[in-house]
Design a protein around this motif. Structure first.
Motif, short mmCIF file in Angstrom:
data_model
loop_
_atom_site.label_atom_id
_atom_site.label_comp_id
_atom_site.label_asym_id
_atom_site.label_seq_id
_atom_site.Cartn_x
_atom_site.Cartn_y
_atom_site.Cartn_z
N LEU A 179 -12.28 36.55 -12.95
CA LEU A 179 -12.19 35.12 -13.23
C LEU A 179 -10.78 34.56 -13.05
N GLY A 180 -9.81 35.42 -12.80
CA GLY A 180 -8.44 34.94 -12.65
C GLY A 180 -7.88 34.37 -13.93
N LEU A 181 -8.11 35.06 -15.04
CA LEU A 181 -7.71 34.51 -16.34
C LEU A 181 -6.21 34.64 -16.58
N PRO A 182 -5.62 33.65 -17.24
CA PRO A 182 -4.22 33.76 -17.63
C PRO A 182 -4.06 34.76 -18.76
N ALA A 183 -2.86 35.26 -18.94
CA ALA A 183 -2.61 36.30 -19.95
C ALA A 183 -2.97 35.84 -21.36
N GLY A 184 -2.84 34.56 -21.64
CA GLY A 184 -3.07 34.06 -22.99
C GLY A 184 -4.51 33.80 -23.35
N ALA A 185 -5.43 34.03 -22.43
CA ALA A 185 -6.85 33.77 -22.71
C ALA A 185 -7.51 35.01 -23.29
N GLY A 186 -8.41 34.81 -24.23
CA GLY A 186 -9.22 35.89 -24.74
C GLY A 186 -10.47 36.05 -23.88
N CYS A 187 -11.02 37.27 -23.85
CA CYS A 187 -12.19 37.56 -23.02
C CYS A 187 -13.08 38.53 -23.78
N LEU A 188 -14.28 38.07 -24.16
CA LEU A 188 -15.16 38.88 -24.98
C LEU A 188 -16.50 39.10 -24.29
N PRO A 189 -16.82 40.33 -23.88
CA PRO A 189 -18.16 40.62 -23.36
C PRO A 189 -19.20 40.50 -24.48
N VAL A 190 -20.32 39.89 -24.17
CA VAL A 190 -21.38 39.67 -25.16
C VAL A 190 -22.73 39.97 -24.54
N ALA A 191 -23.74 40.09 -25.38
CA ALA A 191 -25.09 40.38 -24.91
C ALA A 191 -25.76 39.10 -24.42
N GLU A 203 -16.02 24.25 -10.02
CA GLU A 203 -14.77 24.90 -10.43
C GLU A 203 -14.88 25.35 -11.88
N THR A 204 -14.54 26.60 -12.14
CA THR A 204 -14.60 27.10 -13.51
C THR A 204 -13.45 26.57 -14.36
N LEU A 205 -13.72 26.42 -15.65
CA LEU A 205 -12.67 26.07 -16.60
C LEU A 205 -12.12 27.31 -17.29
N ALA A 206 -12.60 28.48 -16.90
CA ALA A 206 -12.13 29.71 -17.54
C ALA A 206 -10.64 29.90 -17.37
N THR A 207 -10.06 29.41 -16.28
CA THR A 207 -8.63 29.56 -16.05
C THR A 207 -7.79 28.72 -17.01
N ASP A 208 -8.45 27.81 -17.76
CA ASP A 208 -7.76 26.99 -18.75
C ASP A 208 -8.01 27.47 -20.18
N ALA A 209 -8.76 28.56 -20.32
CA ALA A 209 -9.27 28.94 -21.63
C ALA A 209 -8.22 29.54 -22.56
N HIS A 210 -6.96 29.61 -22.13
CA HIS A 210 -5.90 29.99 -23.06
C HIS A 210 -5.54 28.81 -23.96
N LEU A 211 -6.04 27.63 -23.60
CA LEU A 211 -5.75 26.42 -24.36
C LEU A 211 -6.63 26.35 -25.60
N THR A 212 -6.06 25.88 -26.69
CA THR A 212 -6.80 25.75 -27.94
C THR A 212 -7.96 24.78 -27.78
#
Length: 346
Positions: free
Chosen positions: A79-91, A193-202
């Motif tokens: 997803l090209g996530l920034p370092a400050g984003a959390g990433c949780l695999p879920v069912a 366009e995904t918003l995942a790359t912004d997900a380090h934001l509160t």
């Protein structure tokens, strides 16, 4: 909300216990007296081309899953996530959307509608006040919301909202401690366009799923992308081993297979054009930006739904606004059958 009904700007008072979903073949077989094996099921919006699941090592079945198995790094790279984003695999994203409401005190939640009805139900059952909004009503309503839920591209209409619009909504909500929850279950099969790359934001929560684009609905695998503290709280609420070891293993293989994903995107684009051609020829007006399904509004939708069902072709019917949703056929025989069924409608 069942079947996609909604009232723009209205507070939801009661949602039915048994919300309908696509793929209810056993029910269709009973209702229409046609054996399950004789149906062409186009009701789900799931890719008919599933990712070729590799052989799963015996140790994966024998051992409990571990969070440090490398899936986090693979998902971040995908997803090209920034370092400050959390990433949780879920069912699956369903597990996440049902649990998120427990992480906030009772508040006012807007859901952009029509939409996947489980979102509104989950927030309502969590004790929150739920308001169903059309896209045009969101801007005025934002100041009175604590959470806004948006499915992008929309399910069931397939309409795609610009990322710039979603970012603007998020910024306004975040200034007062609010959340924007973006369900991107169908995004891989679109030009969005995904918003995942912004997900380090509160205040930004992004849900992803392997069920639709990868054709792995039975795997129950997805991701929650948000700030680390929120991901940690969600993980605690879900408890240990919330996602099976085989599901984690298959997810890692699938999201790393870039060549297969590129082939899948091309195949789905071509099939969506083919579907649109058949629907146009039948006098329907296909809409939507998802390559996995077409949304066809019209006041004859129920009649058409029943006529197709009598031929053993199952699609999704939505009562308000009246519409049909058609998924993709998966073989030449299925395409021929769909063409024949639509010709009978005309």
């Amino acid at each position: 909300m069942a079947g996609g009904a909604y009232r723009g700007g209205a507070v939801v008072s009661v949602l039915p216990e048994g919300l309908e979903h696509g793929g209810r073949l056993n029910q269709a077989a009973r209702q229409w007296g046609i054996p399950r094996s004789d149906w062409l099921d186009l009701s789900t919006g799931i890719s008919p081309y599933g990712y070729p699941v590799p052989s799963i090592p015996e140790t994966v079945w024998q051992r409990l899953p571990e969070d440090d198995d490398g899936l986090d790094a693979v998902a971040r790279d995908w997803l090209g996530l920034p370092a400050g984003a959390g990433c949780l695999p879920v069912a699956g994203s369903q597990a996440a959307l049902q649990t998120l409401p427990a992480l906030r005190l009772p508040c006012r939640v807007g859901v952009v509608a029509p939409a996947y009805a489980e979102h509104a139900r989950a927030w309502q059952q969590g004790g929150h006040e739920v308001v169903l909004l059309t896209v045009d009503e969101v801007e005025k309503a934002l100041t009175g919301l604590n959470v806004l839920v948006c499915v992008n591209p929309n399910n069931p209409t397939g309409a795609l909202l610009p990322a710039a619009t979603l970012r603007r909504w998020h910024q306004q909500l975040a200034t007062s401690g609010g959340w924007l929850v973006v369900d991107e279950a169908f995004l891989d099969a679109s030009m969005g366009e995904t918003l995942a790359t912004d997900a380090h934001l509160t205040g930004l929560v992004v849900l992803r799923s392997l069920g639709k684009f990868f054709g792995l609905a039975g795997l129950r695998a997805g991701l929650v992308i948000a700030e680390p503290a929120l991901c940690h709280a969600l993980q605690q609420a879900l408890g240990p081993w919330a996602m099976s070891h085989p599901a984690r293993y298959v997810m890692a293989q699938a999201i790393q297979d870039q060549a297969w994903q590129q082939q899948q995107r091309q195949r789905l684009r071509e099939d969506r054009k083919r579907l649109d051609g058949l629907l146009n020829d039948a006098g329907l007006s296909p809409r939507g930006d998802s390559h996995l399904f077409a949304w066809c509004p019209g006041d004859q939708s129920q009649v058409r739904f029943e006529a197709l069902a009598k031929q053993g072709v199952l699609v999704r019917y939505f009562a308000e606004p009246q519409a049909l949703r058609f998924g993709l056929a998966g073989s030449e025989a299925q395409w021929d059958r769909l063409r024949s069924a639509l010709s009978a409608l005309a």
